[in-house]
Design a protein around this motif. Structure first.
Motif, PDB file in Angstrom:
ATOM      1  N   HIS A 161       0.831  -1.205   0.000  1.00 52.31           N
ATOM      2  CA  HIS A 161       0.000   0.000   0.000  1.00 52.31           C
ATOM      3  C   HIS A 161       0.868   1.259   0.000  1.00 52.31           C
ATOM      4  CE1 HIS A 161      -3.572  -2.475   0.823  1.00 52.31           C
ATOM      5  NE2 HIS A 161      -2.829  -3.121   1.713  1.00 52.31           N
ATOM      6  N   ALA A 162       1.966   1.215   0.775  1.00 49.66           N
ATOM      7  CA  ALA A 162       2.871   2.365   0.813  1.00 49.66           C
ATOM      8  C   ALA A 162       3.523   2.585  -0.543  1.00 49.66           C
ATOM      9  CB  ALA A 162       3.937   2.149   1.885  1.00 49.66           C
ATOM     10  N   LEU A 163       3.966   1.511  -1.182  1.00 50.62           N
ATOM     11  CA  LEU A 163       4.596   1.638  -2.499  1.00 50.62           C
ATOM     12  C   LEU A 163       3.594   2.103  -3.547  1.00 50.62           C
ATOM     13  CD1 LEU A 163       6.815  -1.587  -2.530  1.00 50.62           C
ATOM     14  CD2 LEU A 163       7.579   0.777  -2.249  1.00 50.62           C
ATOM     15  N   GLY A 164       2.366   1.613  -3.451  1.00 48.85           N
ATOM     16  CA  GLY A 164       1.333   2.059  -4.390  1.00 48.85           C
ATOM     17  C   GLY A 164       1.043   3.535  -4.243  1.00 48.85           C
ATOM     18  N   TRP A 165       0.998   4.009  -2.998  1.00 47.61           N
ATOM     19  CA  TRP A 165       0.749   5.437  -2.761  1.00 47.61           C
ATOM     20  C   TRP A 165       1.911   6.279  -3.256  1.00 47.61           C
ATOM     21  CZ3 TRP A 165       3.069   9.316   0.128  1.00 47.61           C
ATOM     22  CH2 TRP A 165       2.326  10.475   0.311  1.00 47.61           C
ATOM     23  N   LEU A 166       3.134   5.845  -2.979  1.00 44.73           N
ATOM     24  CA  LEU A 166       4.307   6.592  -3.422  1.00 44.73           C
ATOM     25  C   LEU A 166       4.396   6.617  -4.949  1.00 44.73           C
ATOM     26  CD1 LEU A 166       6.931   5.292  -0.832  1.00 44.73           C
ATOM     27  CD2 LEU A 166       5.872   7.545  -0.897  1.00 44.73           C
ATOM     28  N   LYS A 167       4.004   5.499  -5.583  1.00 43.63           N
ATOM     29  CA  LYS A 167       4.028   5.455  -7.042  1.00 43.63           C
ATOM     30  C   LYS A 167       2.979   6.378  -7.640  1.00 43.63           C
ATOM     31  CE  LYS A 167       3.507   2.224 -10.918  1.00 43.63           C
ATOM     32  NZ  LYS A 167       3.199   0.821 -11.303  1.00 43.63           N
ATOM     33  N   SER A 168       1.808   6.469  -7.001  1.00 45.04           N
ATOM     34  CA  SER A 168       0.743   7.317  -7.531  1.00 45.04           C
ATOM     35  C   SER A 168       1.046   8.798  -7.380  1.00 45.04           C
ATOM     36  CB  SER A 168      -0.576   6.989  -6.819  1.00 45.04           C
ATOM     37  OG  SER A 168      -0.499   7.322  -5.439  1.00 45.04           O
ATOM     38  N   VAL A 169       1.908   9.157  -6.431  1.00 47.98           N
ATOM     39  CA  VAL A 169       2.246  10.563  -6.222  1.00 47.98           C
ATOM     40  C   VAL A 169       2.915  11.142  -7.462  1.00 47.98           C
ATOM     41  CG1 VAL A 169       3.701  12.147  -4.894  1.00 47.98           C
ATOM     42  CG2 VAL A 169       2.381  10.388  -3.726  1.00 47.98           C
ATOM     43  N   GLY A 170       3.759  10.355  -8.139  1.00 44.95           N
ATOM     44  CA  GLY A 170       4.477  10.839  -9.320  1.00 44.95           C
ATOM     45  C   GLY A 170       3.627  10.945 -10.561  1.00 44.95           C
ATOM     46  N   GLY A 171       2.441  10.323 -10.552  1.00 44.46           N
ATOM     47  CA  GLY A 171       1.581  10.401 -11.723  1.00 44.46           C
ATOM     48  C   GLY A 171       1.692   9.157 -12.591  1.00 44.46           C
ATOM     49  N   PRO A 172       0.760   8.971 -13.526  1.00 44.05           N
ATOM     50  CA  PRO A 172       0.720   7.754 -14.343  1.00 44.05           C
ATOM     51  C   PRO A 172       1.753   7.722 -15.461  1.00 44.05           C
ATOM     52  CG  PRO A 172      -1.037   9.239 -14.994  1.00 44.05           C
ATOM     53  CD  PRO A 172      -0.371   9.883 -13.816  1.00 44.05           C
ATOM     54  N   ASN A 173       2.432   8.821 -15.740  1.00 40.37           N
ATOM     55  CA  ASN A 173       3.371   8.865 -16.860  1.00 40.37           C
ATOM     56  C   ASN A 173       4.774   8.386 -16.492  1.00 40.37           C
ATOM     57  OD1 ASN A 173       1.415   9.965 -18.598  1.00 40.37           O
ATOM     58  ND2 ASN A 173       1.827  12.036 -17.813  1.00 40.37           N
ATOM     59  N   LEU A 174       4.983   8.025 -15.242  1.00 40.02           N
ATOM     60  CA  LEU A 174       6.301   7.584 -14.798  1.00 40.02           C
ATOM     61  C   LEU A 174       6.400   6.062 -14.872  1.00 40.02           C
ATOM     62  CD1 LEU A 174       6.948   9.864 -11.682  1.00 40.02           C
ATOM     63  CD2 LEU A 174       7.664  10.216 -14.051  1.00 40.02           C
ATOM     64  N   GLN A 175       7.487   5.567 -15.429  1.00 39.04           N
ATOM     65  CA  GLN A 175       7.756   4.135 -15.482  1.00 39.04           C
ATOM     66  C   GLN A 175       8.505   3.732 -14.214  1.00 39.04           C
ATOM     67  OE1 GLN A 175       6.791   1.997 -17.954  1.00 39.04           O
ATOM     68  NE2 GLN A 175       7.584   0.288 -16.760  1.00 39.04           N
ATOM     69  N   ALA A 176       7.986   2.728 -13.510  1.00 37.60           N
ATOM     70  CA  ALA A 176       8.572   2.313 -12.229  1.00 37.60           C
ATOM     71  C   ALA A 176       9.779   1.418 -12.466  1.00 37.60           C
ATOM     72  CB  ALA A 176       7.536   1.593 -11.382  1.00 37.60           C
ATOM     73  N   ILE A 177      10.963   1.902 -12.109  1.00 36.35           N
ATOM     74  CA  ILE A 177      12.199   1.119 -12.178  1.00 36.35           C
ATOM     75  C   ILE A 177      12.870   1.234 -10.817  1.00 36.35           C
ATOM     76  CG2 ILE A 177      14.435   0.825 -13.290  1.00 36.35           C
ATOM     77  CD1 ILE A 177      13.281   2.050 -15.797  1.00 36.35           C
ATOM     78  N   TYR A 178      12.972   0.130 -10.116  1.00 35.38           N
ATOM     79  CA  TYR A 178      13.466   0.148  -8.740  1.00 35.38           C
ATOM     80  C   TYR A 178      14.839  -0.500  -8.652  1.00 35.38           C
ATOM     81  CZ  TYR A 178       8.593   1.185  -7.679  1.00 35.38           C
ATOM     82  OH  TYR A 178       7.352   1.750  -7.641  1.00 35.38           O
ATOM     83  N   ASP A 179      15.738   0.171  -7.973  1.00 40.55           N
ATOM     84  CA  ASP A 179      17.067  -0.376  -7.706  1.00 40.55           C
ATOM     85  C   ASP A 179      16.978  -1.299  -6.496  1.00 40.55           C
ATOM     86  OD1 ASP A 179      19.894  -0.044  -6.188  1.00 40.55           O
ATOM     87  OD2 ASP A 179      20.171   0.165  -8.352  1.00 40.55           O
ATOM     88  N   PRO A 180      17.674  -2.416  -6.479  1.00 40.91           N
ATOM     89  CA  PRO A 180      17.516  -3.389  -5.392  1.00 40.91           C
ATOM     90  C   PRO A 180      18.005  -2.896  -4.044  1.00 40.91           C
ATOM     91  CG  PRO A 180      19.355  -3.996  -6.762  1.00 40.91           C
ATOM     92  CD  PRO A 180      18.663  -2.870  -7.468  1.00 40.91           C
ATOM     93  N   ILE A 181      19.104  -2.122  -4.040  1.00 39.93           N
ATOM     94  CA  ILE A 181      19.675  -1.710  -2.762  1.00 39.93           C
ATOM     95  C   ILE A 181      18.740  -0.781  -1.992  1.00 39.93           C
ATOM     96  CG2 ILE A 181      21.688  -0.724  -1.623  1.00 39.93           C
ATOM     97  CD1 ILE A 181      22.170  -3.352  -3.131  1.00 39.93           C
ATOM     98  N   PRO A 182      18.234   0.313  -2.629  1.00 41.56           N
ATOM     99  CA  PRO A 182      17.293   1.161  -1.888  1.00 41.56           C
ATOM    100  C   PRO A 182      16.001   0.442  -1.502  1.00 41.56           C
ATOM    101  CG  PRO A 182      18.172   2.341  -3.775  1.00 41.56           C
ATOM    102  CD  PRO A 182      18.594   0.916  -3.923  1.00 41.56           C
ATOM    103  N   TYR A 183      15.502  -0.427  -2.407  1.00 40.90           N
ATOM    104  CA  TYR A 183      14.255  -1.109  -2.092  1.00 40.90           C
ATOM    105  C   TYR A 183      14.412  -2.047  -0.901  1.00 40.90           C
ATOM    106  CZ  TYR A 183      10.675  -4.666  -2.151  1.00 40.90           C
ATOM    107  OH  TYR A 183       9.693  -5.536  -1.764  1.00 40.90           O
ATOM    108  N   LEU A 184      15.416  -2.926  -0.961  1.00 39.63           N
ATOM    109  CA  LEU A 184      15.614  -3.848   0.155  1.00 39.63           C
ATOM    110  C   LEU A 184      16.007  -3.096   1.422  1.00 39.63           C
ATOM    111  CD1 LEU A 184      17.333  -6.948  -1.479  1.00 39.63           C
ATOM    112  CD2 LEU A 184      14.978  -6.677  -0.723  1.00 39.63           C
ATOM    113  N   GLY A 185      16.756  -1.994   1.247  1.00 42.74           N
ATOM    114  CA  GLY A 185      17.065  -1.170   2.416  1.00 42.74           C
ATOM    115  C   GLY A 185      15.799  -0.608   3.046  1.00 42.74           C
TER     116      GLY A 185
END
Length: 268
Positions: A161-185
């Protein structure tokens, strides 16, 4: 009667009131060494369980958008959410795989070793307590371990839910590409912080048993406690989203009042 040299009377452990500063430090060093050894062994176990732990930690990210994401392919590295419904994992640095394994080993070691660590903390504190208070050792360790797991599970459940909210803040035109280190951190930090903060009732009940605070005093200060808990939850929530903040604050408020009730029952 002849007394043999090896039959000398064993020296009993001094009481806490008679222990010198050096003896207290020696006891503390022994407890810390036990915790370190157990943590190292648990971390080694987590190293061998790297793949299943990694898949478990990636599951919240792969379930952010169920309509465009159906499964996660094993691997390590940057996770790219694509429109064809796959979770592709890529490494962008030669050190990413090693960094991931080390982080997972440290987190797994902390979780696996936490019962022993909590028990050693209690054993170090126990000699300073009354005999009637020492019977709480096993409930203390078990409740602390269960609460840590409950806090980590709460963070794990709320993360999509937190990731979905953070993703929606940037708008629908952004492609989600996540780096492993920040995500797992992020997910490891959230699970650790939630797990540690869920130890709040154990700390409060321990303070009540030690007569540092009383249930009546805690009950009189409940308004300030709710305000402080809310502020702390807002500050220490790593994802900075409102969903995770309330998921942390509401249980802590409930734990506060439960601790007051438990303190009154144990004080009778």
């Amino acid at each position: 009667m002849v007394t043999l040299p090896f039959a000398a009377k064993r020296k009993s452990r001094p009481s806490p009131d008679n222990m010198t500063l050096g003896e207290h430090l020696g006891e503390l060093r022994r407890r810390v060494m036990i915790c370190v050894i157990v943590f190292v062994i648990a971390a080694m176990v987590a190293v061998f369980a790297y793949e299943p732990i990694l898949h478990f930690l990636l599951r919240p990210l792969c379930s952010v958008d169920a309509s465009t994401l159906h499964h996660a392919r094993p691997g390590s590295g940057s996770l790219i959410v694509t429109s064809n419904g796959t979770c592709n994992l890529f490494v962008t640095s030669p050190l990413d795989g090693l960094t991931l394994r080390v982080k997972i080993a440290l987190f797994g070691g902390l979780v696996l070793a936490s019962p022993v660590i909590l028990f050693q903390v209690w054993r170090f504190v126990t000699p300073g307590l009354k005999a009637s208070e020492r019977r709480y050792a096993i409930p203390f360790v078990l409740s602390a371990f269960v609460l840590f797991l409950l806090g980590a599970a709460t963070a794990y459940i709320t993360l999509p839910h937190a990731l979905g909210w953070l993703k929606s803040v940037g708008g629908p035109n952004l492609q989600a590409i996540y780096d492993p280190i920040p995500y797992l951190g992020l997910i490891l930090l959230m699970m650790t912080i939630f797990g540690l903060t869920f130890e709040f009732p154990v700390v409060l009940v321990s303070l009540e048993l030690a007569r540092v605070v009383t249930p009546a005093r805690l009950l009189r200060s409940w308004r300030w406690a709710v305000i402080i808990i809310t502020v702390v939850a807002a500050v220490f929530t790593p994802s900075s989203d409102p969903f995770s903040m309330f998921a942390l604050a509401i249980p802590l408020v409930v734990f506060y009042f439960l601790s007051i009730g438990i303190g009154k029952l144990l004080g009778r």
